[in-house]
Scaffold this motif. Structure first.
Motif, mmCIF file in Angstrom:
data_model
loop_
_atom_site.group_PDB
_atom_site.id
_atom_site.type_symbol
_atom_site.label_atom_id
_atom_site.label_comp_id
_atom_site.label_asym_id
_atom_site.label_seq_id
_atom_site.Cartn_x
_atom_site.Cartn_y
_atom_site.Cartn_z
ATOM 1 N N LYS A 43 0.821 -1.212 0.000
ATOM 2 C CA LYS A 43 0.000 0.000 0.000
ATOM 3 C C LYS A 43 0.853 1.259 0.000
ATOM 4 C CE LYS A 43 -3.653 2.316 2.672
ATOM 5 N NZ LYS A 43 -4.522 2.218 3.875
ATOM 6 N N TYR A 44 1.931 1.262 0.783
ATOM 7 C CA TYR A 44 2.715 2.488 0.956
ATOM 8 C C TYR A 44 4.042 2.484 0.203
ATOM 9 C CZ TYR A 44 -0.555 3.410 4.789
ATOM 10 O OH TYR A 44 -1.683 3.624 5.537
ATOM 11 N N HIS A 45 4.320 1.457 -0.588
ATOM 12 C CA HIS A 45 5.623 1.380 -1.248
ATOM 13 C C HIS A 45 5.857 2.606 -2.134
ATOM 14 C CE1 HIS A 45 8.938 -0.095 -3.702
ATOM 15 N NE2 HIS A 45 9.161 -0.947 -2.714
ATOM 16 N N PRO A 46 7.069 3.179 -2.073
ATOM 17 C CA PRO A 46 7.381 4.396 -2.839
ATOM 18 C C PRO A 46 7.190 4.228 -4.343
ATOM 19 C CG PRO A 46 9.020 4.032 -1.142
ATOM 20 C CD PRO A 46 8.152 2.816 -1.141
ATOM 21 N N LEU A 49 4.905 2.729 -5.794
ATOM 22 C CA LEU A 49 3.483 2.878 -6.093
ATOM 23 C C LEU A 49 2.944 4.234 -5.642
ATOM 24 C CD1 LEU A 49 2.188 -0.661 -5.036
ATOM 25 C CD2 LEU A 49 2.888 0.115 -7.292
ATOM 26 N N ASN A 50 3.781 4.968 -4.902
ATOM 27 C CA ASN A 50 3.373 6.298 -4.416
ATOM 28 C C ASN A 50 4.496 7.309 -4.657
ATOM 29 O OD1 ASN A 50 0.743 5.648 -2.649
ATOM 30 N ND2 ASN A 50 2.266 4.046 -2.258
ATOM 31 N N ASN A 101 6.749 10.477 -5.081
ATOM 32 C CA ASN A 101 6.690 11.867 -4.578
ATOM 33 C C ASN A 101 5.636 12.059 -3.488
ATOM 34 O OD1 ASN A 101 8.677 12.640 -6.508
ATOM 35 N ND2 ASN A 101 7.066 12.806 -8.070
ATOM 36 N N ASN A 102 5.348 11.015 -2.785
ATOM 37 C CA ASN A 102 4.358 11.088 -1.707
ATOM 38 C C ASN A 102 5.108 10.921 -0.382
ATOM 39 O OD1 ASN A 102 2.316 10.644 0.220
ATOM 40 N ND2 ASN A 102 0.974 9.700 -1.290
ATOM 41 N N GLU A 157 4.170 11.430 2.686
ATOM 42 C CA GLU A 157 3.391 10.769 3.747
ATOM 43 C C GLU A 157 3.458 9.249 3.588
ATOM 44 O OE1 GLU A 157 -1.158 10.613 5.576
ATOM 45 O OE2 GLU A 157 -0.655 12.046 3.969
ATOM 46 N N ALA A 158 3.307 8.771 2.336
ATOM 47 C CA ALA A 158 3.383 7.324 2.089
ATOM 48 C C ALA A 158 4.781 6.808 2.400
ATOM 49 C CB ALA A 158 3.012 7.020 0.641
ATOM 50 N N GLU A 159 5.801 7.584 2.069
ATOM 51 C CA GLU A 159 7.185 7.193 2.346
ATOM 52 C C GLU A 159 7.403 7.041 3.847
ATOM 53 O OE1 GLU A 159 11.632 9.106 1.874
ATOM 54 O OE2 GLU A 159 10.104 9.588 0.361
#
Length: 379
Positions: free
Chosen positions: A32-35, A37-38, A40-41, A43-45
């Motif tokens: 869900k939070y892998h960089p 897949l996200n 420049n995010n 918060e997810a990082e």
């Protein structure tokens, strides 16, 4: 500095969660939070780092025990109790994420790479065979023609031309796998992939066999003997282990599945292990009784029907049906008699029947009498 969240809370599991539950929760959150897949995010990082830190502690028995006893202080190197167990820095030791990310990103890690490089079992193949009603009932042996993949006779499956050598793959050293270290935001991560130079075989053919073009396998026409068991039914299949396509060297062959088609019989119909047939009889045979010659799977048999037999009556011949598949015993045969009404009577036959009708009026037709009584009651 913000206070760290409880690691169990981070992964969304209870304190008594099993290793499998922790790993399952981690996989879900890591994806869900892998960089990747996200991008420049931030918060997810941050979430990804938090999830990995929690997993690093709870997936290690010793660290988890210290954490359960002392909390974050038990695994924080700044407190001295968890030297080397710190959160994020622990990844620099070359932690192998293959087991986790192989399922998530299809090769990012490589948990399944060892399976891909393992010798593959041969492919299962199918064939169809038509047999007669009697052959299905009592069993038989048949021969079928088919094509299947076999080892090349020229190179015996090596894929190399005669006289040439098969060398160990220099890229993977014969292991069929390539391990690489990558620097990521998590630190150093090791990945395992199938060697592209040899396709995971660990060997390289320098001079390919001309007959199979280096594949080591060819298509061949074969005649295979098939033993049909007694009692097999239409649409059922027989499995012949190891008679399918050849596998890689060191792996088993596939299987052969033969689907049976049973041709219809002129007289008999089948119902599981019972057989049914219809026998025509004359009016005289039905009225006076008679000895009939009845066909069965074993040949003709004599059967006596009583006088006054009605059209549509069914008689049972016990044990004259189909042998029960892979068991002892047989089904039964059911014989239905049908009274045939004569056509194109002669003048004498008509005269005799009229005389019979005059003698028979209302004497032996209980069903007919009951029917006409019901008709009189109709309004």
């Amino acid at each position: 500095m913000a206070e760290k969240r409880d690691y169990y809370e981070v992964l969304g599991v209870s304190k008594g969660a099993s290793e499998d539950e922790i790993k399952k929760a981690y996989r879900k959150l890591a994806k869900k939070y892998h960089p990747d897949l996200n991008p420049n995010n931030k918060e997810a990082e941050a979430k990804f780092k938090e999830v990995n830190e929690a997993f690093q502690v709870l997936s290690d028995k010793e660290k988890r025990q210290r954490y359960d006893q002392f909390g974050h202080a038990g695994v924080d190197p700044n407190f001295g109790a968890g030297a080397g167990a710190g959160g994020f820095g622990g990844f620099d030791g070359g932690f192998d994420f293959g087991d986790i990310f192989g399922d998530i990103f299809g090769g990012f890690g490589g948990r399944s790479s060892s399976r891909r490089s393992a010798p593959k079992q041969g492919r299962d193949i199918g064939a169809e065979l038509s047999i007669s009603f009697g052959e299905a009932a009592f069993g038989c042996s048949k021969e079928i023609n088919l094509y299947r993949t076999e080892y090349c006779p020229e190179c015996d499956g090596s894929g190399a031309k005669k006289g040439s050598e098969v060398v160990t793959c220099p890229t993977c050293g014969g292991s069929g796998q390539v391990r690489t270290m990558q620097r990521t935001i998590l630190g150093s991560m090791q990945t395992v992939t199938t060697c592209s130079a040899c396709g995971g075989k660990g060997k390289i053919v320098k001079d390919p066999c001309p007959k199979c073009a280096g594949k080591g396998k060819v298509r061949k026409s074969r005649k295979i003997k098939v033993k049909i068991p007694a009692g097999i039914d239409n649409g059922q299949s027989i499995s012949l282990q190891g008679q399918g396509d050849v596998g890689d060297k060191g792996a088993p062959n596939g299987d052969l599945y033969v689907t049976i088609h049973v041709k219809p019989h002129e007289i008999f119909q089948r119902s599981r292990f019972d057989v049914q047939c219809e026998v025509p009889i004359t009016f005289v045979q039905a009225a006076l009784g008679a000895e009939l010659e009845v066909p069965t799977l074993d040949g003709k048999v004599k059967y006596i029907i009583p006088e006054g037999t009605q059209s549509g009556t069914v008689f049972r011949l016990k044990g004259k049906g189909i042998p029960i598949l892979q068991r002892s015993g047989r089904g039964d045969q059911y014989v239905k008699v049908n009274v045939e009404v004569p056509k194109h009577l002669s003048a004498k036959q008509k005269s005799l029947l009229k005389e019979f009708a005059n003698l028979d009026k209302g004497s032996n037709h209980a069903k007919q009498k009951s029917f006409f009584e019901k008709m009189r009651d109709l309004k």
